[in-house]
Design a protein around this motif. Structure first.
Motif, PDB file in Angstrom:
ATOM      1  N   ILE A   1      26.371 -34.446   2.681  1.00 57.60           N
ATOM      2  CA  ILE A   1      26.390 -34.977   1.220  1.00 57.60           C
ATOM      3  C   ILE A   1      26.699 -36.532   1.064  1.00 57.60           C
ATOM      4  N   ASN A   2      26.099 -36.927   0.038  1.00 52.91           N
ATOM      5  CA  ASN A   2      26.596 -38.346  -0.246  1.00 52.91           C
ATOM      6  C   ASN A   2      26.582 -38.676  -1.597  1.00 52.91           C
ATOM      7  N   ASN A   3      27.772 -39.450  -1.983  1.00 51.53           N
ATOM      8  CA  ASN A   3      27.853 -39.679  -3.123  1.00 51.53           C
ATOM      9  C   ASN A   3      27.357 -41.179  -3.454  1.00 51.53           C
ATOM     10  N   LYS A   4      26.260 -41.075  -4.153  1.00 52.74           N
ATOM     11  CA  LYS A   4      25.371 -42.297  -4.511  1.00 52.74           C
ATOM     12  C   LYS A   4      25.735 -42.951  -5.838  1.00 52.74           C
ATOM     13  N   GLY A   5      26.669 -42.088  -6.749  1.00 55.00           N
ATOM     14  CA  GLY A   5      26.898 -42.425  -8.011  1.00 55.00           C
ATOM     15  C   GLY A   5      28.094 -43.388  -8.118  1.00 55.00           C
ATOM     16  N   ASN A   6      28.619 -43.657  -9.142  1.00 58.77           N
ATOM     17  CA  ASN A   6      29.504 -44.707  -9.401  1.00 58.77           C
ATOM     18  C   ASN A   6      31.105 -44.214  -9.626  1.00 58.77           C
ATOM     19  N   GLN A   7      30.967 -42.889  -9.639  1.00 65.19           N
ATOM     20  CA  GLN A   7      32.183 -42.165  -9.900  1.00 65.19           C
ATOM     21  C   GLN A   7      32.815 -41.316  -8.797  1.00 65.19           C
ATOM     22  N   THR A   8      33.973 -40.771  -8.815  1.00 61.05           N
ATOM     23  CA  THR A   8      34.299 -39.736  -8.053  1.00 61.05           C
ATOM     24  C   THR A   8      33.602 -38.507  -8.170  1.00 61.05           C
ATOM     25  N   ALA A   9      33.130 -37.628  -7.369  1.00 59.49           N
ATOM     26  CA  ALA A   9      32.534 -36.425  -7.395  1.00 59.49           C
ATOM     27  C   ALA A   9      32.994 -35.248  -7.058  1.00 59.49           C
ATOM     28  N   SER A  10      32.965 -34.105  -7.692  1.00 59.06           N
ATOM     29  CA  SER A  10      33.632 -32.908  -7.138  1.00 59.06           C
ATOM     30  C   SER A  10      32.385 -31.736  -7.332  1.00 59.06           C
ATOM     31  N   GLY A  11      32.356 -30.899  -6.650  1.00 56.57           N
ATOM     32  CA  GLY A  11      31.123 -29.776  -6.614  1.00 56.57           C
ATOM     33  C   GLY A  11      31.094 -28.892  -5.649  1.00 56.57           C
ATOM     34  N   SER A  12      30.055 -28.378  -5.541  1.00 56.38           N
ATOM     35  CA  SER A  12      29.551 -27.360  -4.072  1.00 56.38           C
ATOM     36  C   SER A  12      28.404 -27.798  -3.374  1.00 56.38           C
ATOM     37  N   VAL A  13      28.316 -27.039  -2.387  1.00 55.32           N
ATOM     38  CA  VAL A  13      27.202 -27.397  -1.508  1.00 55.32           C
ATOM     39  C   VAL A  13      26.768 -25.913  -0.695  1.00 55.32           C
ATOM     40  N   THR A  14      25.434 -25.727  -0.860  1.00 57.87           N
ATOM     41  CA  THR A  14      25.042 -24.194  -0.487  1.00 57.87           C
ATOM     42  C   THR A  14      24.005 -24.536   0.662  1.00 57.87           C
ATOM     43  N   LEU A  15      23.939 -23.633   1.683  1.00 63.49           N
ATOM     44  CA  LEU A  15      22.864 -23.698   2.689  1.00 63.49           C
ATOM     45  C   LEU A  15      22.474 -22.249   3.080  1.00 63.49           C
ATOM     46  N   ASP A  16      20.823 -22.159   2.297  1.00 63.66           N
ATOM     47  CA  ASP A  16      20.351 -20.608   2.729  1.00 63.66           C
ATOM     48  C   ASP A  16      19.563 -20.930   4.153  1.00 63.66           C
ATOM     49  N   PHE A  17      19.836 -19.669   4.771  1.00 65.64           N
ATOM     50  CA  PHE A  17      19.010 -19.733   5.899  1.00 65.64           C
ATOM     51  C   PHE A  17      18.273 -18.014   6.079  1.00 65.64           C
ATOM     52  N   GLU A  18      17.310 -18.005   7.109  1.00 66.82           N
ATOM     53  CA  GLU A  18      16.718 -16.801   7.213  1.00 66.82           C
ATOM     54  C   GLU A  18      17.715 -15.969   8.303  1.00 66.82           C
ATOM     55  N   GLU A  19      18.424 -15.063   7.923  1.00 70.34           N
ATOM     56  CA  GLU A  19      19.329 -14.334   8.778  1.00 70.34           C
ATOM     57  C   GLU A  19      18.596 -13.444   9.440  1.00 70.34           C
ATOM     58  N   ASP A  20      17.354 -12.827   9.308  1.00 72.89           N
ATOM     59  CA  ASP A  20      16.853 -12.024  10.134  1.00 72.89           C
ATOM     60  C   ASP A  20      16.536 -12.533  11.404  1.00 72.89           C
ATOM     61  N   PHE A  21      16.306 -13.769  11.427  1.00 68.06           N
ATOM     62  CA  PHE A  21      15.917 -14.458  12.705  1.00 68.06           C
ATOM     63  C   PHE A  21      17.123 -15.252  13.382  1.00 68.06           C
ATOM     64  N   MET A  22      18.431 -15.166  12.815  1.00 67.01           N
ATOM     65  CA  MET A  22      19.251 -15.888  13.359  1.00 67.01           C
ATOM     66  C   MET A  22      20.736 -14.913  13.134  1.00 67.01           C
ATOM     67  N   THR A  23      21.823 -15.503  13.986  1.00 65.25           N
ATOM     68  CA  THR A  23      23.042 -14.818  13.750  1.00 65.25           C
ATOM     69  C   THR A  23      24.180 -16.161  13.611  1.00 65.25           C
ATOM     70  N   LEU A  24      24.743 -16.131  12.427  1.00 63.68           N
ATOM     71  CA  LEU A  24      25.861 -17.115  12.261  1.00 63.68           C
ATOM     72  C   LEU A  24      27.119 -16.985  13.329  1.00 63.68           C
TER      73      LEU A  24
END
Length: 392
Positions: A66-89
């Motif tokens: 993630i990259n903060n391209k704005g001009n203020q400090t940023a907070s939040g969340s990031v999610t990553l969806d994947f195809e669990e039928d075809f892989m194991t974490l």
């Protein structure tokens, strides 16, 4: 001279530019700038990066940036969806939430302007002999990254990125891939595409310097929008002769041992907005290890075509098998088959066969097709279905 950045308009620079005369002034010359925010701007960006090719049955590492391209400090969340039928974490770093089970999630706080944050995860991909969900050469794995801040983002389009990763068998460690996949939708003409160039030192001594040269076709891309995003090592970027981009890894001292001999660079660039459906755009890079002759990557070709219908249908009873195929494909449906059209990934029609009568089953020869990926459109009296076909 003046600083150049894809989001420089979020700031007022003091001084706005400067002049330096060589050799009158000593080299290197350093100029400091004062940056003052232009209002309050939230602007976050996410990228999903495959650190290796997707090889069925093997561990594969990935990175979310993630990259903060704005001009203020940023907070939040990031999610990553994947195809669990075809892989194991296997693992995440830092530790990620995993609810629901097909999603990873991380939170971030006080991300400074111009600052990036990285999250890594490892997957074990299914084998081709998996009993319920085999992963085969040519299958596409889909990862979706989403970053969410606390305010209103001025460019929400780059808050989401979809990585289409094609499963491979053996592979060249020096390659170039478009993370959007082999096709883009016509609606995405004029928008950013992401390119990743990977390099690996397979020699017998460390490489002191690595230089990647990428000649941008100005009839296909807008060079003014090129923006580096991420890399494995420190580097700087030059643009020469209007369209020759150089990524220079100076004093990288890239090892030749298998565990530590590879690297990458990721950048994005917009296609020109005059492309139309059926057009292709391509890109090739040269990788220089010290003073050796360059290694030429594959030519990565992307086709502008509507893929929204691939895998979807207006006649869900249509079936295409086997897939992958070698010499023929079978078509079956509960309705009357009318025609089948085969196109290559560049959108060119290679064959079209019309059927008569009320047949619900047909066999079509593909002996004249080379190994690769094709799109098959099957038309029945009820509707149609578009399938991606892998020819071995």
């Amino acid at each position: 001279m003046a600083p150049l950045s894809q989001y420089i308009n979020n700031w007022t620079l003091t001084p706005p530019n400067f002049t330096v005369n060589f050799p009158t002034q000593a080299s290197p010359f350093t100029q400091d700038f004062c940056l003052t925010p232009n209002g309050v701007v939230e602007d976050l960006e996410v990228a999903v990066i495959p650190l290796q090719q997707a090889r069925p049955g093997f561990y594969t590492d990935y990175k979310v940036v993630i990259n903060n391209k704005g001009n203020q400090t940023a907070s939040g969340s990031v999610t990553l969806d994947f195809e669990e039928d075809f892989m194991t974490l296997i693992s995440t770093n830092p530790n990620a939430g995993n609810t629901p089970s097909n999603q990873l999630s991380w939170s971030f706080s006080n991300l400074q302007p111009f600052q990036m944050e990285e999250y890594e995860f490892t997957m074990m991909l299914n084998t081709p002999t998996h009993p319920t969900n085999p992963l085969n050469f040519g299958d596409i794995l889909i990862f979706t990254g989403i970053v969410t801040g606390t305010g209103s983002d001025i460019t929400p389009a780059d808050n989401t990125m979809v990585l289409d990763q094609i499963a491979v068998n053996s592979y060249d460690p020096n390659d170039k891939i478009c993370l959007e996949g082999e096709t883009i939708d016509p609606a995405d003409i004029g928008e950013y595409v992401h390119y990743m160039i990977r390099f690996e030192n397979i020699g017998t001594a460390s490489a002191v310097n690595v230089v990647i040269k990428d000649e941008i076709n100005l009839a296909q891309f807008d060079i003014s929008t090129l923006a580096p995003i991420s890399s494995s090592h420190e580097y700087y970027t030059n643009i020469k002769d209007g369209n020759l981009v150089e990524f220079v890894f100076e004093d990288i001292n890239l090892d030749f041992n298998d565990a530590t001999n590879d690297g990458y660079v990721l950048f994005k660039i917009k296609t020109i907005n005059t492309l139309v459906a059926g057009d292709t755009f391509d890109n090739t890079a040269e990788i220089f290890f010290d003073f050796n002759f360059p290694i030429i990557t594959n030519t990565e070709t992307v086709t502008v075509m509507s893929t929204a219908s691939v895998g979807e249908s207006t006649d869900s009873s249509i079936k295409v098998y086997p897939n992958p195929a070698k010499s023929f494909i079978n078509l079956s449906t509960s309705n009357s088959l009318e025609s089948v059209t085969i196109m290559d990934i560049n959108g060119r029609t290679l064959s079209q066969t019309n059927f008569t009568g009320n047949s619900t089953d047909q066999s079509v020869s593909i002996e004249n097709l080379s190994s690769g990926i094709y799109f098959v459109t099957i038309q029945s009296d009820l509707g149609q279905k578009v399938e991606k076909l892998m020819v071995e």
